[in-house]
Design an enzyme around this catalytic site. Sequence first.
Site, PDB file in Angstrom:
ATOM      1  N   HIS A 158     -24.646 -38.561  31.083  1.00  0.00           N
ATOM      2  CA  HIS A 158     -25.335 -38.735  32.357  1.00  0.00           C
ATOM      3  C   HIS A 158     -25.564 -40.213  32.660  1.00  0.00           C
ATOM      4  O   HIS A 158     -25.441 -41.083  31.785  1.00  0.00           O
ATOM      5  CB  HIS A 158     -26.674 -38.006  32.330  1.00  0.00           C
ATOM      6  CG  HIS A 158     -27.536 -38.445  31.173  1.00  0.00           C
ATOM      7  ND1 HIS A 158     -28.234 -39.638  31.162  1.00  0.00           N
ATOM      8  CD2 HIS A 158     -27.786 -37.866  29.980  1.00  0.00           C
ATOM      9  CE1 HIS A 158     -28.872 -39.770  30.023  1.00  0.00           C
ATOM     10  NE2 HIS A 158     -28.614 -38.712  29.276  1.00  0.00           N
ATOM     11  N   ASP A 217     -25.473 -38.508  24.860  1.00  0.00           N
ATOM     12  CA  ASP A 217     -25.063 -39.449  23.822  1.00  0.00           C
ATOM     13  C   ASP A 217     -24.966 -38.767  22.469  1.00  0.00           C
ATOM     14  O   ASP A 217     -24.073 -39.074  21.668  1.00  0.00           O
ATOM     15  CB  ASP A 217     -26.013 -40.646  23.757  1.00  0.00           C
ATOM     16  CG  ASP A 217     -27.489 -40.253  23.728  1.00  0.00           C
ATOM     17  OD1 ASP A 217     -27.800 -39.042  23.774  1.00  0.00           O
ATOM     18  OD2 ASP A 217     -28.344 -41.159  23.667  1.00  0.00           O
TER      19      ASP A 217
END
Length: 420
Positions: free
Chosen positions: A59, A334
Amino acid sequence: MIHRVFGVRTWAPLGILASVAYCVHRRRVARAEALGAAGQRPVDRSRLELKMVQVVFRHGARSPLKPLPQEQAEWNLQLLEVPPQTQFDYTVTNLAGGPKPPSPFDSQYHKTILKGGMFAGQLTNVGMQQMFALGERLRKSYVEDLPFLSPTFNPLEVFVRSTNIYRNLESTRCLLAGLFQSQKAGPIVIHTDEASSEVLYPNYGNCWSLQERTRGRRQAASLQPGISEDLQKVKEGMGIASHDGVDFLSLLDNVAAEQVHKLPSCPALRKFARTIEQRAVDTALYVMQREDRESLQMAVGPFLHILESNLLKVVDPATPPGQTRKLYLYAAHDVTLMPLLIVLGIFDHKWPPFAVDLTMELYQHLESKEWFVQLYYRGKEQVPKGCPDRLCPLDRFLNTLSAYTLSPEKYHTLCSQARD
């Protein structure tokens, strides 16, 4: 430890792929690999046809998930203003096409209000612009430079899946707006799953064995030589008590968010920014322990199974028309990308930044009908582990994945077993 639960399998086509045609193809690939390794017959890239693209992305930039003690950065609500060019209507469903599941993560984030009025973990207009820019880059690659996708969104060409977290859904919207310039020829549906069964991130809540393996590792990481001393230096510089539960992961979460938004921060946080990132990577690697193959399997194995299945459906001549898409988009995190990069052998020891993408292209040679995979990370070509070149024979690429890929059944089995 659970040792040898699933041995490394050498990939071989199964079910409908076990056809005579594909056996011939495998012999061709083996022959091409041997010739390529000897430098006798390099692949003519001009004779390759792009068949499918899969993009896994993080994102865009957001507010921190948890503020630090003594931290004074102000997260003003003006950072939530939506850039007009990123507007694009969409609908969210569960994987079966039913109503959008509830989002326990968003409910939790709303309980943390940062200085300035923003919630924790909110996508900002900086993050929206990052995702729009990523969409524009994909448009240049797959619409303008190569007429692979239609210039307007077509649900028959594109499949979209995201974790059920608002910043990811909105990041996907912005990417699609950039990719298709807010033009669509059908409804945009973003598919998502229940938090309890999501596989687009390591699901510690759903995988008991993974939770057990990593329990205590994060705390123990802070006590490792080097990490411990550097953590103490940063805490002293920021005026944080040594017994406070701040580690390098929470420090990086704040410093990365502040830097990308150009917000003023504590001088010590700026001074130690590079150390914080490197020690956060060291901490994450200690928690994941790349030598622990089964932990990596449980972290991203089910997601790898999805990516692999998409490849095999395209390759299989028996796949019915309409059962595949040209483009698969996966909005992840991540903590998804790092183990994926490790598995693929392309981790650069840097924390995956906001709006970063891992892109997988599938090609077929027009004459020989051989299949190849091309991998990109942050827009740059990569050589996956086990591959002779950046253009990797499909069999070689699948062999790399096979050591970590888990079917839903194997995932459930591995996750439910206790360690020896």
